[in-house]
Design a protein around this motif. Structure first.
Motif, PDB file in Angstrom:
ATOM      1  N   GLY A   1      90.814  20.956  13.041  1.00 25.89           N
ATOM      2  CA  GLY A   1      90.338  20.662  14.469  1.00 25.89           C
ATOM      3  C   GLY A   1      89.696  21.335  15.093  1.00 25.89           C
ATOM      4  N   TYR A   2      90.382  21.734  16.211  1.00 22.11           N
ATOM      5  CA  TYR A   2      89.613  22.716  17.560  1.00 22.11           C
ATOM      6  C   TYR A   2      89.965  24.029  17.102  1.00 22.11           C
ATOM      7  CZ  TYR A   2      87.203  18.901  20.142  1.00 22.11           C
ATOM      8  OH  TYR A   2      86.302  17.832  20.074  1.00 22.11           O
ATOM      9  N   GLY A   3      90.647  24.497  16.155  1.00 21.52           N
ATOM     10  CA  GLY A   3      91.023  25.788  16.032  1.00 21.52           C
ATOM     11  C   GLY A   3      92.460  25.900  15.367  1.00 21.52           C
ATOM     12  N   SER A   4      93.393  25.916  16.336  1.00 23.24           N
ATOM     13  CA  SER A   4      94.423  26.124  16.000  1.00 23.24           C
ATOM     14  C   SER A   4      94.964  27.681  15.610  1.00 23.24           C
ATOM     15  CB  SER A   4      95.373  25.046  15.177  1.00 23.24           C
ATOM     16  OG  SER A   4      94.944  25.373  13.701  1.00 23.24           O
ATOM     17  N   GLU A   5      96.300  27.701  15.026  1.00 22.79           N
ATOM     18  CA  GLU A   5      96.604  29.077  14.701  1.00 22.79           C
ATOM     19  C   GLU A   5      96.163  29.476  13.582  1.00 22.79           C
ATOM     20  OE1 GLU A   5     100.719  27.737  12.277  1.00 22.79           O
ATOM     21  OE2 GLU A   5     101.009  27.940  14.514  1.00 22.79           O
ATOM     22  N   GLY A   6      95.523  28.761  12.517  1.00 22.42           N
ATOM     23  CA  GLY A   6      94.666  29.165  11.539  1.00 22.42           C
ATOM     24  C   GLY A   6      93.270  29.660  11.545  1.00 22.42           C
ATOM     25  N   SER A   7      92.786  29.467  12.908  1.00 24.84           N
ATOM     26  CA  SER A   7      91.557  29.924  13.035  1.00 24.84           C
ATOM     27  C   SER A   7      91.238  31.413  13.149  1.00 24.84           C
ATOM     28  CB  SER A   7      90.917  29.079  14.345  1.00 24.84           C
ATOM     29  OG  SER A   7      89.497  29.704  14.640  1.00 24.84           O
TER      30      SER A   7
ATOM     31  N   LYS B   1      85.959  29.195  10.611  1.00 23.31           N
ATOM     32  CA  LYS B   1      85.497  29.349  12.043  1.00 23.31           C
ATOM     33  C   LYS B   1      84.434  28.005  12.152  1.00 23.31           C
ATOM     34  CE  LYS B   1      85.074  34.292  11.514  1.00 23.31           C
ATOM     35  NZ  LYS B   1      83.955  35.651  11.316  1.00 23.31           N
ATOM     36  N   PRO B   2      84.019  27.954  13.557  1.00 24.05           N
ATOM     37  CA  PRO B   2      83.236  26.587  13.754  1.00 24.05           C
ATOM     38  C   PRO B   2      81.908  26.474  13.015  1.00 24.05           C
ATOM     39  CG  PRO B   2      84.021  27.802  15.855  1.00 24.05           C
ATOM     40  CD  PRO B   2      84.240  28.529  14.525  1.00 24.05           C
ATOM     41  N   SER B   3      81.489  27.800  12.429  1.00 19.28           N
ATOM     42  CA  SER B   3      80.343  27.976  11.587  1.00 19.28           C
ATOM     43  C   SER B   3      80.137  27.327  10.328  1.00 19.28           C
ATOM     44  CB  SER B   3      79.771  29.489  11.716  1.00 19.28           C
ATOM     45  OG  SER B   3      80.668  30.311  11.407  1.00 19.28           O
TER      46      SER B   3
END
Length: 413
Positions: free
Chosen positions: A131-137, A282-284
């Motif tokens: 999603g938008y990150g969460s704890e796994g980011s 990561k978002p990348s």
């Protein structure tokens, strides 16, 4: 008359050949993969986190692809198998998967090829992401969409394309194609399916899992985990390696991906993986970074494996040495991303996280850890065992190779 007989014979032979031939060319396969990954890893799906509209869009896309290919629905609601997870407020308690009522609801997607066999081959991958990150980011900036092109739109698209390839063939076995949700949260979807299977698990021959297969390196390296779960794996994996892939294998049927859920049901499994990278979690991790030619090689390799095993009886299952639950547990981190494709002596670093012990000690990507405290590091398992002996606040000396130079540094956890 003889000429007519020869012509009839030729037509018959060609008809049989065409009926048994897959007409999906590598070019067509690549086009299909690009289409699938571009859709699944688009910002519009907002990272496909379980229980979100983006996850639902992804599930619908997969189901529509299965239907177009001609797979039969094999969920509990058409192609879908909904499940609900109630996450504990106690961090020391595991989530309860399969509960009714409260919780987050995800959907597995299941399609079936019925070849009239008593046995079924399972081919799967997870389609959810962060999603938008969460704890796994691993991203340290503001919340942003994590598209998960490699993790795991790559594996999901491979499942779709393999379904298309295998639907065009006549096989000795049936095929069940699965796309799992909730993997990023703790193998929720595959855990639920393995305990609530829509086929009799006793009829499952083996399970193939593809998780992060979209970033093959120049050496054409593929990690294959679970080779100890059946006596036949090693022999067959080498036999079919006509593309000269560099195979890095490990025996364990237990790992941080969905094959584990099936291994724990006493089934032979394999997990295909082309390696971690700087865009992991990561978002990348975007579609334009996928090595589509490499992904085609992975799919063709699995296609050859399935074809090879079509000549074999049901595979025997074997437990692996580290499957008893006594894997090392550690409460500290060096702050590095291991290179899981490295097959030399030691643990090679594929990435270093800023602000963590390794970064503070001046360690870099490419360094090979050969000693941690009093423990010699020969592989990933020995590194994990060594790390499990330390607690927060302790310090020790790490020895590592940088090129031909042996270096040492003090690290504090």
């Amino acid at each position: 008359m003889k000429s007519l007989k020869r012509l009839f014979l030729l037509i018959t032979v060609l008809s049989i050949t065409f009926a048994c031939t897959d007409f999906t060319t590598d070019k067509e396969l690549k086009v299909g993969l690009e289409k699938d990954i571009t859709f699944l890893a688009d910002d519009a799906l907002e990272g496909r986190a379980i229980g979100t509209p983006g996850e639902e869009k992804a599930a619908n896309y997969i189901a529509e692809a299965f239907e177009k290919i001609g797979l039969s629905p094999k969920g509990t609601d058409g192609y879908f198998q909904p499940f609900t997870v109630k996450k504990s407020t106690n961090p020391h308690e595991e989530a309860v998967v399969g509960t009714d009522g409260e919780g987050v609801t995800g959907r597995n997607v299941a399609g079936f090829i019925d070849n009239g066999s008593d046995y079924t081959v399972v081919i799967g991958a997870h389609y959810d992401h962060l999603g938008y990150g969460s704890e796994g980011s691993l991203f340290r900036g503001e919340p942003a969409i994590h598209n998960g092109a490699d993790d795991n739109a790559s594996g999901t698209s491979a499942v779709i394309q393999l379904a298309k390839i295998l639907k065009a063939k006549k096989s000795k076995y049936n095929f069940l194609f699965l796309a799992f949700s909730g993997e990023e949260n703790g193998l929720w979807g595959s855990n639920y399916f393995s305990k609530n299977s829509t086929v009799d698990l006793a009829s499952v021959n083996y399970m193939i899992n593809m998780d992060m297969v979209g970033r093959m390196n120049e050496e054409k390296t593929v990690a294959i985990n679970g080779v100890g779960t059946s006596p036949l794996w090693i022999e067959k994996l080498e036999t079919i390696n006509s593309d000269s892939l560099k195979l890095v294998t490990s025996e364990s049927g237990v790992g941080p991906s969905d094959h584990t859920s099936f291994y724990l049901q006493d089934l032979p499994v394999l997990h295909f993986f082309t390696g971690q990278h700087e865009d992991y979690h990561k978002p990348s991790d975007d579609a334009d970074k996928i090595n589509y030619d490499g992904l085609v090689l992975v799919i063709r390799y699995i296609e050859r494996l399935v074809d090879e095993l079509d000549n074999e009886d049901k595979l025997a299952f074997t437990k692996t040495n580290d499957s008893s639950g006594d894997n090392p547990r550690f409460t500290v981190s060096l702050g590095v991303v291991p290179d899981y494709l490295f097959d030399g002596q030691g643990m090679r670093i594929d990435g270093v996280t800023d602000g963590k012990p390794a970064s503070a000690a001046g360690m870099k990507k490419g360094d090979i850890v050969v000693k941690l405290g009093d423990s010699t590091i020969v592989d990933m398992m020995s590194y994990m065992r060594a790390l499990s002996g330390f607690k927060a606040g302790q310090q020790t000396v790490v020895e590592f190779k940088r090129g031909e130079e042996l270096k040492a540094a003090e690290v504090k956890f």
